[in-house]
Structure formats: C-alpha cells, structure tokens
Design a protein around this motif. Structure first.
Motif, PDB file in Angstrom:
ATOM      1  N   SER A 117      92.432  39.682  52.138  1.00  0.00           N
ATOM      2  CA  SER A 117      93.231  40.154  51.004  1.00  0.00           C
ATOM      3  C   SER A 117      93.644  41.612  51.197  1.00  0.00           C
ATOM      4  O   SER A 117      94.730  42.025  50.780  1.00  0.00           O
ATOM      5  CB  SER A 117      92.434  40.001  49.708  1.00  0.00           C
ATOM      6  OG  SER A 117      91.215  40.727  49.782  1.00  0.00           O
ATOM      7  N   LYS A 118      92.779  42.404  51.855  1.00  0.00           N
ATOM      8  CA  LYS A 118      93.112  43.814  52.115  1.00  0.00           C
ATOM      9  C   LYS A 118      94.305  43.918  53.064  1.00  0.00           C
ATOM     10  O   LYS A 118      95.199  44.742  52.865  1.00  0.00           O
ATOM     11  CB  LYS A 118      91.915  44.545  52.710  1.00  0.00           C
ATOM     12  CG  LYS A 118      92.154  46.045  52.891  1.00  0.00           C
ATOM     13  CD  LYS A 118      90.935  46.731  53.462  1.00  0.00           C
ATOM     14  CE  LYS A 118      91.149  48.244  53.556  1.00  0.00           C
ATOM     15  NZ  LYS A 118      92.353  48.621  54.307  1.00  0.00           N
ATOM     16  N   ASP A 119      94.312  43.072  54.096  1.00  0.00           N
ATOM     17  CA  ASP A 119      95.438  43.067  55.031  1.00  0.00           C
ATOM     18  C   ASP A 119      96.738  42.724  54.292  1.00  0.00           C
ATOM     19  O   ASP A 119      97.784  43.348  54.513  1.00  0.00           O
ATOM     20  CB  ASP A 119      95.201  42.049  56.153  1.00  0.00           C
ATOM     21  CG  ASP A 119      94.083  42.488  57.092  1.00  0.00           C
ATOM     22  OD1 ASP A 119      93.781  43.700  57.108  1.00  0.00           O
ATOM     23  OD2 ASP A 119      93.523  41.623  57.790  1.00  0.00           O
ATOM     24  N   ALA A 120      96.650  41.722  53.434  1.00  0.00           N
ATOM     25  CA  ALA A 120      97.832  41.308  52.672  1.00  0.00           C
ATOM     26  C   ALA A 120      98.315  42.443  51.768  1.00  0.00           C
ATOM     27  O   ALA A 120      99.518  42.718  51.672  1.00  0.00           O
ATOM     28  CB  ALA A 120      97.508  40.072  51.839  1.00  0.00           C
ATOM     29  N   TRP A 121      97.365  43.109  51.106  1.00  0.00           N
ATOM     30  CA  TRP A 121      97.715  44.222  50.215  1.00  0.00           C
ATOM     31  C   TRP A 121      98.357  45.368  50.986  1.00  0.00           C
ATOM     32  O   TRP A 121      99.350  45.949  50.547  1.00  0.00           O
ATOM     33  CB  TRP A 121      96.473  44.706  49.482  1.00  0.00           C
ATOM     34  CG  TRP A 121      96.751  45.886  48.591  1.00  0.00           C
ATOM     35  CD1 TRP A 121      96.433  47.184  48.827  1.00  0.00           C
ATOM     36  CD2 TRP A 121      97.437  45.865  47.346  1.00  0.00           C
ATOM     37  NE1 TRP A 121      96.863  47.988  47.811  1.00  0.00           N
ATOM     38  CE2 TRP A 121      97.492  47.203  46.873  1.00  0.00           C
ATOM     39  CE3 TRP A 121      98.011  44.851  46.577  1.00  0.00           C
ATOM     40  CZ2 TRP A 121      98.096  47.542  45.673  1.00  0.00           C
ATOM     41  CZ3 TRP A 121      98.611  45.198  45.379  1.00  0.00           C
ATOM     42  CH2 TRP A 121      98.653  46.526  44.936  1.00  0.00           C
ATOM     43  N   ASP A 122      97.799  45.705  52.140  1.00  0.00           N
ATOM     44  CA  ASP A 122      98.345  46.797  52.956  1.00  0.00           C
ATOM     45  C   ASP A 122      99.767  46.484  53.416  1.00  0.00           C
ATOM     46  O   ASP A 122     100.639  47.362  53.436  1.00  0.00           O
ATOM     47  CB  ASP A 122      97.448  47.046  54.176  1.00  0.00           C
ATOM     48  CG  ASP A 122      96.108  47.663  53.786  1.00  0.00           C
ATOM     49  OD1 ASP A 122      96.019  48.210  52.667  1.00  0.00           O
ATOM     50  OD2 ASP A 122      95.159  47.581  54.595  1.00  0.00           O
ATOM     51  N   ILE A 123      99.996  45.216  53.790  1.00  0.00           N
ATOM     52  CA  ILE A 123     101.336  44.809  54.231  1.00  0.00           C
ATOM     53  C   ILE A 123     102.342  44.955  53.090  1.00  0.00           C
ATOM     54  O   ILE A 123     103.443  45.497  53.267  1.00  0.00           O
ATOM     55  CB  ILE A 123     101.318  43.350  54.742  1.00  0.00           C
ATOM     56  CG1 ILE A 123     100.528  43.258  56.048  1.00  0.00           C
ATOM     57  CG2 ILE A 123     102.740  42.841  54.955  1.00  0.00           C
ATOM     58  CD1 ILE A 123     100.265  41.836  56.502  1.00  0.00           C
TER      59      ILE A 123
ATOM     60  N   VAL B 269     107.781  37.094  49.729  1.00  0.00           N
ATOM     61  CA  VAL B 269     106.486  37.777  49.751  1.00  0.00           C
ATOM     62  C   VAL B 269     105.486  37.016  50.613  1.00  0.00           C
ATOM     63  O   VAL B 269     104.776  37.603  51.441  1.00  0.00           O
ATOM     64  CB  VAL B 269     105.937  37.939  48.316  1.00  0.00           C
ATOM     65  CG1 VAL B 269     104.501  38.454  48.351  1.00  0.00           C
ATOM     66  CG2 VAL B 269     106.823  38.887  47.511  1.00  0.00           C
ATOM     67  N   PHE B 270     105.427  35.699  50.445  1.00  0.00           N
ATOM     68  CA  PHE B 270     104.471  34.894  51.215  1.00  0.00           C
ATOM     69  C   PHE B 270     104.773  34.941  52.713  1.00  0.00           C
ATOM     70  O   PHE B 270     103.861  34.926  53.545  1.00  0.00           O
ATOM     71  CB  PHE B 270     104.474  33.445  50.721  1.00  0.00           C
ATOM     72  CG  PHE B 270     103.592  33.231  49.524  1.00  0.00           C
ATOM     73  CD1 PHE B 270     102.227  33.492  49.594  1.00  0.00           C
ATOM     74  CD2 PHE B 270     104.116  32.789  48.322  1.00  0.00           C
ATOM     75  CE1 PHE B 270     101.410  33.303  48.491  1.00  0.00           C
ATOM     76  CE2 PHE B 270     103.308  32.603  47.213  1.00  0.00           C
ATOM     77  CZ  PHE B 270     101.943  32.862  47.295  1.00  0.00           C
ATOM     78  N   GLU B 271     106.061  35.006  53.049  1.00  0.00           N
ATOM     79  CA  GLU B 271     106.421  35.087  54.463  1.00  0.00           C
ATOM     80  C   GLU B 271     105.903  36.377  55.088  1.00  0.00           C
ATOM     81  O   GLU B 271     105.515  36.400  56.257  1.00  0.00           O
ATOM     82  CB  GLU B 271     107.942  35.008  54.616  1.00  0.00           C
ATOM     83  CG  GLU B 271     108.502  33.613  54.380  1.00  0.00           C
ATOM     84  CD  GLU B 271     110.020  33.597  54.416  1.00  0.00           C
ATOM     85  OE1 GLU B 271     110.605  34.660  54.704  1.00  0.00           O
ATOM     86  OE2 GLU B 271     110.607  32.540  54.153  1.00  0.00           O
ATOM     87  N   LYS B 272     105.874  37.454  54.302  1.00  0.00           N
ATOM     88  CA  LYS B 272     105.406  38.740  54.822  1.00  0.00           C
ATOM     89  C   LYS B 272     103.903  38.747  55.086  1.00  0.00           C
ATOM     90  O   LYS B 272     103.422  39.435  55.983  1.00  0.00           O
ATOM     91  CB  LYS B 272     105.774  39.869  53.842  1.00  0.00           C
ATOM     92  CG  LYS B 272     107.256  40.194  53.790  1.00  0.00           C
ATOM     93  CD  LYS B 272     107.514  41.334  52.831  1.00  0.00           C
ATOM     94  CE  LYS B 272     108.991  41.689  52.779  1.00  0.00           C
ATOM     95  NZ  LYS B 272     109.508  42.235  54.044  1.00  0.00           N
ATOM     96  N   ILE B 273     103.141  38.009  54.277  1.00  0.00           N
ATOM     97  CA  ILE B 273     101.677  38.070  54.403  1.00  0.00           C
ATOM     98  C   ILE B 273     101.087  36.801  55.028  1.00  0.00           C
ATOM     99  O   ILE B 273      99.886  36.551  54.942  1.00  0.00           O
ATOM    100  CB  ILE B 273     101.028  38.314  53.020  1.00  0.00           C
ATOM    101  CG1 ILE B 273     101.376  37.175  52.049  1.00  0.00           C
ATOM    102  CG2 ILE B 273     101.463  39.657  52.452  1.00  0.00           C
ATOM    103  CD1 ILE B 273     100.663  37.285  50.714  1.00  0.00           C
ATOM    104  N   THR B 274     101.928  35.998  55.668  1.00  0.00           N
ATOM    105  CA  THR B 274     101.453  34.747  56.270  1.00  0.00           C
ATOM    106  C   THR B 274     100.364  34.988  57.306  1.00  0.00           C
ATOM    107  O   THR B 274      99.376  34.241  57.388  1.00  0.00           O
ATOM    108  CB  THR B 274     102.627  34.000  56.933  1.00  0.00           C
ATOM    109  OG1 THR B 274     103.604  33.714  55.942  1.00  0.00           O
ATOM    110  CG2 THR B 274     102.152  32.697  57.570  1.00  0.00           C
ATOM    111  N   ASN B 275     100.523  36.048  58.098  1.00  0.00           N
ATOM    112  CA  ASN B 275      99.578  36.315  59.190  1.00  0.00           C
ATOM    113  C   ASN B 275      98.386  37.167  58.766  1.00  0.00           C
ATOM    114  O   ASN B 275      97.540  37.514  59.600  1.00  0.00           O
ATOM    115  CB  ASN B 275     100.304  37.006  60.348  1.00  0.00           C
ATOM    116  CG  ASN B 275     101.380  36.119  60.945  1.00  0.00           C
ATOM    117  OD1 ASN B 275     101.213  34.903  61.028  1.00  0.00           O
ATOM    118  ND2 ASN B 275     102.494  36.730  61.357  1.00  0.00           N
ATOM    119  N   ALA B 276      98.312  37.541  57.490  1.00  0.00           N
ATOM    120  CA  ALA B 276      97.175  38.339  57.018  1.00  0.00           C
ATOM    121  C   ALA B 276      95.922  37.474  56.972  1.00  0.00           C
ATOM    122  O   ALA B 276      95.961  36.316  56.548  1.00  0.00           O
ATOM    123  CB  ALA B 276      97.477  38.906  55.640  1.00  0.00           C
ATOM    124  N   THR B 277      94.791  38.058  57.411  1.00  0.00           N
ATOM    125  CA  THR B 277      93.532  37.298  57.444  1.00  0.00           C
ATOM    126  C   THR B 277      92.637  37.609  56.257  1.00  0.00           C
ATOM    127  O   THR B 277      91.747  36.834  55.926  1.00  0.00           O
ATOM    128  CB  THR B 277      92.772  37.614  58.746  1.00  0.00           C
ATOM    129  OG1 THR B 277      92.582  39.039  58.843  1.00  0.00           O
ATOM    130  CG2 THR B 277      93.552  37.116  59.956  1.00  0.00           C
TER     131      THR B 277
END
Length: 225
Positions: A52-58, A42-50
C-alpha cells in the motif's frame, strides 16, 4: 469490453417526448462514465505496486508532485505573489479571486502563508481610490482578526459608493458639456444671422442713397487734395 457494450446498450432513448428525463439520465451516465475512466487510470498506475505504501508513493508523485518540483513551483508562485497588485480597471471581486487562487496554489506547494499576510497584501496593493478606506481600516482594526471575506465585503461596499459618486459627477460633466456646446452653437448662429442681416441692409439701399454716398465720398477726397 463486455462492460462497455452493456453500457451503450443501456443508454436511454430519446423519443421526442421525454427530453427533460433523457437529459437528466444522460448527465448521470456521463458522470459515472468519467468516474469509471478515472478509477481505471488510477489502477493502471498502481498495478505493479506490491504494498500500500508503494501505491501511495506512486499516486503522490503522479498527482501531488515531487518535493523538488513543489519547491520550484512555490518559488515561482512567491514571485507572482510579490508582484501581485490590483489593476486600475479591476473590481474588488476579481482581484480577491486572483489573490485567493494564487495563495491556494502556494499552500498546495507547502506555503505557510496565513490570513493576516493575505489581508496585509491586499491592503498594500489596492488602487488609489481605496486609500481612504485602507487608512481607516489600518487605524481602527486589528489586521490579525480580519477575515478575507469580511475585508472583501467592506471594500465592495466602498467600491459601490465610490462608483455611484463618480457616476453622478460624470452625469454633471456630460450635462455641462452639452450645455456649453449648445451655447456655443447658439452664439455662432446668432453671429452668422447678424452678419447676414447687415449684408442684406447694404444690398437693399436705394440707388439714390448709394449715389449720394458716392458723391459725398468724392467731395471728401477733393477737399483732402
């Protein structure tokens, strides 16, 4: 890497006397390891998110599916639901499992299917042996108030009674077939025995009787001429 080395170093040792304890410890370790690997993924997928919304969308796209994909899936599931019906050799438990599994998949894709629609679907698609109980339910119950688990219990009870009756009939039929077969074999044996006795009587006649019968037959033939 250091974490994995420590993980392997701390594994419990099986010495032949601690089997029960060792099994429990290993189960816990496997669960923790699996959870740890899942978190890392999971963390690998959201590493590049800037944000929390970006992380949630991913995460939503990765695990929840895109809206268009869900729509396509829902259409396919609706078609399956439309043609869904109970198989002739299927039990109530198995059929309800199929119905609930499919409807849950539909709801995950955005379906607003309610319990009354599920109840109606089940009652419409049962096999003919449930016709009587279906009519009774529809005439005496408010379908909007019936829960799926209550309907399943009612139908299971009917299925059990129906199975017991059929089992009794099958036993009677099997007994009748066996009795009929016994009667036929007995009759066949008696006929065979009677035929054999008749043959033995003819063969056991004295020679004088056979000659007399032969002479009488010749006289009869001459008188006819």
């Amino acid at each position: 890497m250091a974490g994995k080395s420590n993980f392997h170093a701390n594994l419990p040792i099986l010495d032949g006397k601690n089997w029960d304890t060792w099994v429990k410890q290993m189960k816990v370790i496997f669960i923790v390891q699996e959870a740890d690997e899942q978190v890392n993924t999971v963390f690998e997928k959201i590493t590049n998110a800037t944000t929390s919304k970006d992380a949630w969308d991913i995460l939503q796209k990765s695990y929840g599916g895109d809206a268009k994909v869900k729509k396509v899936k829902l259409q396919a599931l609706k078609r399956q639901f439309e043609f869904l019906e109970m198989k002739s050799d299927e039990s109530i438990v198995d059929y309800f499992t199929r119905v609930v599994t499919l409807t849950n998949q539909m709801k995950n894709c955005g379906s607003t299917l309610n319990e009354e629609e599920m109840v109606e679907k089940v009652l419409r698609t049962l096999t003919h042996k449930f016709d009587h109980i279906v009519v009774t339910i529809e005439q005496t119950k408010d379908l909007s108030e019936i829960k799926m688990e209550d309907l399943q219990s009612t139908l299971e009870a009917h299925e059990l009674k129906h199975g017991e009756r059929n089992h009794g009939k099958e036993d009677e039929q099997a007994l009748f077939v066996k009795f009929k077969k016994y009667q036929d074999e007995k009759k066949k044996w008696q006929n065979k025995k009677g035929s054999k006795k008749g043959k033995e009587r003819v063969e056991d006649k004295p020679e004088s009787s056979k000659k007399e019968e032969g002479g009488q037959k010749k006289k009869k033939d001459k008188s006819t001429i």
